[in-house]
Design an enzyme around this catalytic site. Structure first.
Site: not given
Length: 377
Positions: A125-126
């Site tokens: 996730l980012c």
């Protein structure tokens, strides 16, 4: 534990996000959170390249890999071993030999190292941001969030894997003939790249794209013999090696077949050179670019398609955009970007590090640790 329990209310339609006012006081961060640089010598045999960087942290890397394998029962691991044997024997060079070398340093089977590398292709996730100041200088930043549902540490109220990842992340200088060719923020033992810069030329980050045609499909096709697609992290390394400018990197990212859907966030060295490329396995679905004359001086991407509304339980886009607009183009640079990415929920319990990349100064990375109360993701 309270943070995790709170978010169980998601199933009842109650948002679990912790949202705060845009931070202005987080930069500069404590000096002891700033990561050191290590060197990977590309002139060495691929099996030897990672040895020097890995030796000081090999016990921590092994502990992390055990965190992954412990979450699968023995029957799943037996099936995975069969698939990983095929993967290992078909990975492109020099990556196959590099995995062999990492395995030797760590003293664990090559299949476990391959599994460790595959995980980053599927579960990252980012938040990534590109901005351009009024003089035409570009800044590229990202939070990397990792470890969702891979064990909760009740004592420290955080994800176990995120906690262990903080021990092994470093800035890596990939050098040839004693000169740095490109840099990355990397989890040691992972040989692909998710956060990288080629000094003087361009910077590139990958964000996972949540989609029904996820990376499992691409990996299945690879195992079954369809191997014309690229591993995301390996493709970034290939681009850092082979592309000498923004346009050639952009073309490759838009056209090369992929094993997993993704968002590629690319910035260059000249005004207007910033783009978010939304990819499926075999084509480009959307391109969003900086447009300074049109008022678009920044781009922000999380893990959801730009034309879709993020889910209520994971909307990092709206808070990020609010903070970017509050800072404004007059205040671009390290301070504003770090503060935006240190504001909850873009800062959350999964956040391992924040990196800021420029073609002038390379990569600078700081460890992050979101104190409770804080969103689990």
């Amino acid at each position: 534990m309270k943070s995790l329990i709170l978010c169980l209310f998601v199933v009842a339609g109650v948002s679990c996000q912790v949202v705060e006012k845009c931070r202005t006081d987080t930069y500069p961060p404590p000096e002891d959170t700033k990561l050191a640089h290590v060197v990977v010598n590309l002139d060495l045999d691929p099996a030897e390249r990672w040895k020097e960087a890995l030796e000081p942290v090999k016990e921590d890397v092994v502990a992390l890999i055990r965190t992954i394998t412990d979450h699968f029962n023995k029957y799943v691991l037996i099936a995975a071993d069969l698939a990983l044997d095929i993967l290992l024997n078909t990975l492109p060079e020099p990556y196959q030999k590099e995995i062999e070398g990492v395995s030797k340093v760590l003293g664990i089977p090559e299949g476990e190292v391959a599994l460790y590398n595959v995980f980053y292709e599927l579960f990252t996730l980012c938040t990534s941001i590109i901005e351009e100041d009024k003089s035409g200088q570009l800044y590229h930043a990202r939070n990397l969030d990792f470890g969702l549902f891979l064990g909760w540490d009740n004592k420290n109220d955080t994800w176990l894997m995120s906690e262990r990842l903080r021990k092994i992340v470093r800035n890596v200088d990939f050098q040839r003939n004693g000169k740095t060719v490109y840099q990355s923020a990397s989890f040691l033992g992972y040989i692909g790249l998710m956060t990288a810069v080629r000094p003087g030329d361009f910077a590139l980050t990958i964000n996972e794209r949540f989609n029904k045609e996820g990376g499992f499909i691409g990996i299945y096709k690879w195992i079954m013999g369809e191997r014309d697609a690229a591993w995301m992290g390996f493709l970034v390394r290939d681009i850092m090696e082979q592309s000498s400018d923004y346009e050639s990197a952009k073309k490759t990212l838009m056209t090369h077949k992929l094993l997993a859907p993704a968002y590629y966030i690319l910035s260059g060295n000249s005004t207007g050179q910033g783009v978010i490329i939304t990819r499926s396995l075999d084509k480009t679905l959307d391109v969003q670019e900086l447009n300074i004359t049109g008022g678009r001086w920044y781009l922000l991407q999380t893990n959801y398609d730009p034309w879709e509304q993020p889910p209520f339980y994971d909307d990092r886009r709206k808070p990020g955009n609010i903070c970017m607009k509050e800072w404004g183009q007059d205040n671009t640079g390290y301070k504003s970007l770090f503060n935006v990415l240190s504001t909850k929920p873009n800062l959350n319990k999964l956040t391992v590090y924040t990196s800021i990349l420029t073609v002038r100064e390379g990569v600078t990375t700081w460890l992050q640790d979101c104190k409770t109360p804080c969103t689990p993701w």
